[in-house]
Each structure stands twice: as structure tokens, then as C-alpha cells.
Design a protein around this motif. Sequence first.
Motif, PDB file in Angstrom:
ATOM      1  N   VAL A 676      -0.875 -11.208  -0.570  1.00 18.81           N
ATOM      2  CA  VAL A 676      -0.388  -9.694  -0.448  1.00 18.81           C
ATOM      3  C   VAL A 676      -0.048  -9.381   0.880  1.00 18.81           C
ATOM      4  N   VAL A 679       3.351 -10.546   1.811  1.00 21.53           N
ATOM      5  CA  VAL A 679       4.261  -9.503   0.926  1.00 21.53           C
ATOM      6  C   VAL A 679       4.278  -8.331   1.955  1.00 21.53           C
ATOM      7  N   ILE A 791      10.686  -7.187  -3.762  1.00 21.05           N
ATOM      8  CA  ILE A 791       9.321  -6.775  -3.397  1.00 21.05           C
ATOM      9  C   ILE A 791       8.744  -5.885  -4.329  1.00 21.05           C
ATOM     10  N   SER A 794       7.821  -6.902  -7.587  1.00 22.85           N
ATOM     11  CA  SER A 794       6.917  -7.809  -7.956  1.00 22.85           C
ATOM     12  C   SER A 794       5.624  -7.192  -7.451  1.00 22.85           C
ATOM     13  N   MET A 795       5.764  -6.050  -6.664  1.00 24.24           N
ATOM     14  CA  MET A 795       4.283  -5.325  -6.534  1.00 24.24           C
ATOM     15  C   MET A 795       4.147  -4.554  -7.705  1.00 24.24           C
ATOM     16  N   PHE A 798       2.554  -6.523  -9.904  1.00 27.20           N
ATOM     17  CA  PHE A 798       1.236  -7.058  -9.524  1.00 27.20           C
ATOM     18  C   PHE A 798       0.320  -5.921  -9.595  1.00 27.20           C
ATOM     19  N   SER A 828      -0.140 -11.990 -12.225  1.00 27.03           N
ATOM     20  CA  SER A 828       0.190 -11.235 -11.057  1.00 27.03           C
ATOM     21  C   SER A 828       0.734 -12.368 -10.191  1.00 27.03           C
ATOM     22  N   SER A 829       0.582 -13.485 -10.138  1.00 23.52           N
ATOM     23  CA  SER A 829       1.073 -14.726  -8.913  1.00 23.52           C
ATOM     24  C   SER A 829       2.423 -14.735  -9.792  1.00 23.52           C
ATOM     25  N   LEU A 832       4.796 -12.275  -8.704  1.00 25.57           N
ATOM     26  CA  LEU A 832       5.291 -12.289  -7.261  1.00 25.57           C
ATOM     27  C   LEU A 832       6.253 -13.357  -6.946  1.00 25.57           C
TER      28      LEU A 832
END
Length: 861
Positions: A676, A679, A791, A794-795, A798, A828-829, A832
Motif C-alpha cells: 500500500v 501505491v 489506482i 484498485s484502492m 482493496f 485485495s492483492s 491491486l
Amino acid sequence: MPSAEGKENIAACAIIDPFQAPYEYVQRGDLIIGGMMSQLACLTDELHFSEQPKIKFVDQLITISKKYQNVLSLVFAVKVINENPQILPNISLGFHIYDSYENARITHQNTLNLLSATEKIISNFRCDSQKNLIAVIGGLKPDTSVHMATILGIYKMPQISSCVLAPAMNIQLQFPSFYRMVPNEVHQYKGIVHLLQYFQWIWVGIVASDNDNGERFMQTLIPMLSKHGICTAFKEKTPSVSNALENFSSLELIRAKSSVIVTHVKVLVACADTQTMTSLLWMTYYFSLLEDVTQMSMGKVWILTAEWDFSFETRLRGMDMQLFNGALSFAIHSNEVMGFTKFLQNLHPNSAKGDGFIRNFWQQAFNCLLSDSNEPMDNTDTCTGQEKLESLPGALFEMSMTSHSYSIYNAVQTIAHSLHTIFRPKNGVERNRFNHQNLQPWQLHPFLKNISFNNSAGDFVSFDENGELAGGFDIINWVTFPNHSFLRVTVGRINPQAVQGQEFTMNEEAITWHNIFNQVLPLAVCNDHCHPGYSRKKKEGLPFCCYDCALCPDGMISNQNDMNYCFKCQETQFPNKNRDQCISKILHFLSFSEPLGICLAVLALSFSLITALVLGVFTKHWDTPIVKANNRDLTCSLLISLFLCFLCSLLFIAKPHIVTCCLRQTTFGILFSFAVSCVLAKTITVVLAFMATKPGSRMRKWVGKTFTNSILLACSFIQTCICTVWLSTAPPFLEFDMYSMTEEIVVKCNEGSISMFYGVFGYLGFLASVSFAMAFQARKLPDSFNEAKFITFSMLVFCSVWLSFVPSYLSTKGKYMVAVEIFSILASSAGLLGCIFFPKCYIIIMRPDLNSKNQIIGRNQ
């Protein structure tokens, strides 16, 4: 009222009035052993103080022919002693035996006859013709023994009785000259309890005579039964024999006593003295006349005390013996005596001189009259004198020595061995102070008290400190046959001298039960057993042996019949479905061998492989514009951290250990914080790079590897410090949870400090929130310089995964809790990896024409 035939029988009693011509058996000798036996019984009315006492016969004399063997055992024992040159070589033993008629007055009379040297009783007078009476054997009943002891005790005359029940509780204190060739009756009471417990018979009836002995039997036995969990269904006292004969023909009385014979209680314990058994036999006889209850009276297990020898009076010779088939009785321990059977085979009415018993025995046993008999011969055969005793049914006479006869035999042996000790030279010197002419009966006591020897049958004989036989009881199973014969089978033993725990022995396989049970163990319970899985629940108003059955509560079992309470299994076990057995719990953890573990492991490895392939693609195209954009080093660091994040999920699979417990959360926390942080650094780089392109911007000095590396290291360092403090203060540890799951033991990692656990997740959430906020603000920057949109997605994935993780994690147990965390790590991985790198990989592989500086500049313009 007696019939005409009964009046003739009364007349017959008058002819053989015991006060005029008592039955006796005499054999002269240097020393005389007295005997008081009971072959005949006079039935008399009860005495009333309103009239002068007198003997009034209400029926003929009752003859129990089997008891004649008691007389013969004494005669045989004296014969064996006199023929043995090793015992009393120069002294002959004689005997003088009377019949007590089981009557108090006659017993007193004949006891005085034993003590008197003349036909006329002259008390306390000694003359030259004294008979040298040295000891007396008798009687078979407690009351008869007491009648004798009250007189013999005055003269300190040794008396050896074979009565099973002691005449008094402190017999040695009241009658110091009294001995019993019978073990202490307490052993018999304990034997009854042991026997009932062995077969789990807890619902029994008690039968005893309506006299002091019967009352004492009930008062002693019933509390012992209750103490050991055995209930008394009923207790019945049988009337006296005279009342039985007068009243049992009354149907009302039969029905009143029906609880004894017709009751549904399967096990009956009887104090088997003469009065009780005679009453029972007469009741059975009259019941046989009632067809509606005949079958109900069958199929019971009788437990009889040692007084019982399976003897019927001669008038009941034709009675069906099947009622007592399969009965269990206690008996004084006995053994086979060599020569006794041959002695009986040589017996005939004219064989023994001085025997006043044999004529009546012979006539009653063979149901005939001797040729010189003065009695009327209506419808009666004439005895030839050559009848064989072995042809008689066992209820009338047995050829093997009964336990009562064996006791009398041992009593004679005891007296003889005591005399042998007295007259035996000591250290080669004769004991001149003792000889058979001046020996006094009281001088025999010290030798009797200390006597110990092995008799001719090989059994050890001695008295204990109470003057009772130091021995035990046999348990006999009676097997009857339609031809009035029976077998006596020894199936158990009560031996107080045995080692602890072996005092009671039983051979159940040798027992033959009543035919109605078909060799299935009879049940004696108030209601059906509570089977395993149930416990007993008391029924109000009924004895404790009557109960309902309640199913064991959840988590508890009962593994035996009729348990009072259910109990919990051990922590490592759980109840089965029937709640009658504990099953070992299996270990519960997420394993590589189960489908869920396999799926998660395959996913983790697959995503790790994909990450490695992405890293390979980026490495191969390291110098292309799309890879150079937005810091190649951060991109590489992020891919490596994601690769390790996928692999760290494997730490959560397989049986936990202390090392894996410490590594699970800390490794996951540090790796995800690093990812993280990458990121976050990429997001800040995007924002700063866009701001730095504006003319006159001062942000250019912040754009570079130094700043991004500082962000990456600083954010990761904080998480590393948190994990270090966690491992130093309250590290996770291995835990076995016995209670969360009923059938399994949850093997899990206890987080140690829950605050540190949530601190790691909280810091990770803080980094994710900051990254999401900055990426969201920069999502609309020009595409050519912008990763912020990817991003942001992705977040968003996440944060969504980890926000849903919290309730899911808290609502599951065991391996499913671990599976939720593994799924969250992988999801979550993967979010990302997919959202940030899939678009770039698509351009690199599928659209290489877009991966050029001109294209990027052109699109910008």
C-alpha cells in the motif's frame, strides 16, 4: 376342623406321645456325644393363659424323612472316629440322640434326659452309672438351640449347633458354652446383596416366617438392600404351620397371600426355615387346585437361605417341584465324604440296634408299613425291608451328604479332635490329669476354642473368636425334573477368608434358570431399564427403584443402564447422536488436503505466478515508455510485494504452530503495508509529476526517487515497529479451542494482544484510505501521465474487501475464519494487481503501437 381321618391321625399321635416313648438312638461308649435332631414335628395349638397348658395335637405328626440323614451323619462320624486308630486309640465314642419334635417342651424334656443317667430325670445328681456325656450336638433351629442352651449352659456343657441364624445377637455372652458349626450369618446377608447386585435385581419380594427369626431376618436384610440400591417390592410373613393347615383351604386366605406366589415380582428372597418353607409348600399345593393362577405362580427365581435343603414332608411327596426349578440357595460349604454313600446303601430297618428313628422313617419314606407294625394297613403296602434308599426322590432323601449333615459330621470330628488333643501325650509324657473317666465337659472348652484341623474330606475346620465356623457359604442352583428328582449344582461361593475383592465368586454359565425364562437372565426391576443415553427420573410416591427415563441434555451422556445422572464428556470428546458414548474430537484447522484448502492454495499460487509473469513482462519491456512512466522502481517494488502477499496467504493453511502463529499476521501486515505504501508513493508521484509540469512550479524538487523511497520506507517502518512491539510484548500463540465447536477441537492462533492485532489492521486501513483519497483527487488528470484512475479503482476494491472482511471474520469460527482472511488477502492483492497492471499489460502485449513516446506525446497534444 379335623375330619374323621384327622381324628384317627390324632389318635396315632397319642400312641407315639414323645413324653411316653421318645424317639432316640443309643450307642454306648467310653465318652458319649449327645444329639438333638428333628425328624418329626408335632403341630400344636398356641397356648392360652385362660386355660391350663397342655399338649393338644391338631393333626398327625409331620415327618420330614430327609432329616433322618442328620441322625445318620452323626452315627457315621462316630463310626469313622472309632475305626480310626490315629484318633482316640484307646477310647470309644458313643452317642445318645433324641428327637426335639421342634417343640419347646419336648426339647427341654429331652435335654434333661441327655443329662440324666437314669430313665427318671434327677437333676444335679451323679451316680456310678453316669453316661459320661462330654458334649451335645444340636439343634438345627435357633429356638431349639436356645431351649437346649439354657439348660446345658448351667452345666457348662459344650453345645455345637448347626442353626444358620444365630439364636441371639450376643450369643457368646449369653451362652459361653455355645458353638456353631455355621459361619456368621452376616456373611449370608452380604452374600444375598452381592447376588442381587451381580444380576442387577433391584425389585424383589421378601418372605419370612411370622416369628422372631423372621422379624429379625427382615429387619437386618431390608436396610442392607436399601443401602445398596435394591428395593423391596413387598414383605410377606407366612403363618405358622398349624394355622396354615387349618386355614389355607380357605379361598379368602389364599387370595390374601397371593402376593407371595402370584405376584409379578420375578425374584423372591425367602428366609428358608421350616415354618416358612412348609407354609409356602402348602400354599403352592392349594394354588395348584386353582387353574387360573397355576401358570402365574411359575417362573420365579427363589433365593433361599442356608436352612433350605429341598426337603418335603412326606405328605407332599407328589407335589410338583417345578416351582423351585432354577432356585438359588445358600448352603454351608460342604464336600464329599468318602464312605457315606456305601454306609447308607447297607442300611435297612433291622440293621441298627437301638435306632428308634428308622422304622418311622422307612414307613413314611417308602409309604408302606412294616410287617410287625401295629398301625392299620388300609390301602397301604407292606414293607419288605429290602427297599433301596437310592430309589427315593431327592426331596425325601439324598444319598450324598447335605450341608446340614456335613455340619453335624464336622461337629463330631471337632469334638473327637479336641479329645485327641487332650489325651495326646505332650513331649512324650502322658497327661495323667486327664482320662476319660474323670474328664469334665467344661474342661473341653479351651481345646474347642483353639481347634483347627483338616477333616476327612480335606476341608479346614476351626472356630473364630465368636465360636462360629471360620468359613463361608456355597451358592447352589437347584435343577428339578418332572420325575421328582433334582440336581444340586454349586455355582458360586461366599468366602470371607479370600483376598479383598474375591470374597464373592459366581459362575453364571453353570446356572440353569426356570424353563419359562428359556435360559435368558430374568429381570427384576420395577420398570424397564433406562438404556444408555437416558438417566433415571424419580416417580413421586413410589420407591426409588421405580423411575421414568429422561433423555440426557445436550452435551451430556450416560453409558450404562439406569444411571442416576448424565455426565459431560472430557474436553477432548463429544457425545454421539444417541448420547451414550463419547467420541474423540478431531482437530479442526484449514488443511492442504481438503477442498477449501486446496482451492485457496491453488489461487494463491496462481496469482503468485501471474504476478511473476507481469514482473517478467515489465522487465522485458523495461525501457518502453509505458514502463518508464510513473517510476519503474516503485512498479517493480509493488509487484514483488504483491507476489509475497499472495505467498504469505499459504502461512494460514495447514496445522498452526507457534512459529507460523507469530509470522502470519506480522508478515501479512508488513507486506501489505509495503504494497500500500508503494501505491501511495505512486499516487503522490503522479500528483507531483503533474504539478511539476506547470511553468514556475516549485514541485520539481520533490519529484524523484529520494522522495518516493522516503515515503515507502517511512510508511513501512511504522508498521514494522508496530509488529515488533506486538511480538515483544504479547505475541500470538497456539491455542486449542474445545468449546466453539461441538465435535471438533479448533486449532487456532490466538492473537495474544487483540489491541495490537487491530492496530496493525488499523494502520493498514489508514494507508489505504490516504492512498484512495489522493488517487480519487487525481483521477481526472490527463491519461498520458495518469495512473491515478487505475489506482483509484484498485484502492476501491482493496477498501471494499477489507471493510467486508471485518463482519465476515467476526461471524465465522474455526477454519472458516482463516479462510475469510485468506480470501481477503487474495482478493485485495488481486484487485491491486488487476486494476493497476492489467491495462498496462494489455498495451504492452496487445497494442504495442500505443507503447511509444510519440504516441504518448501525440495523445497529449
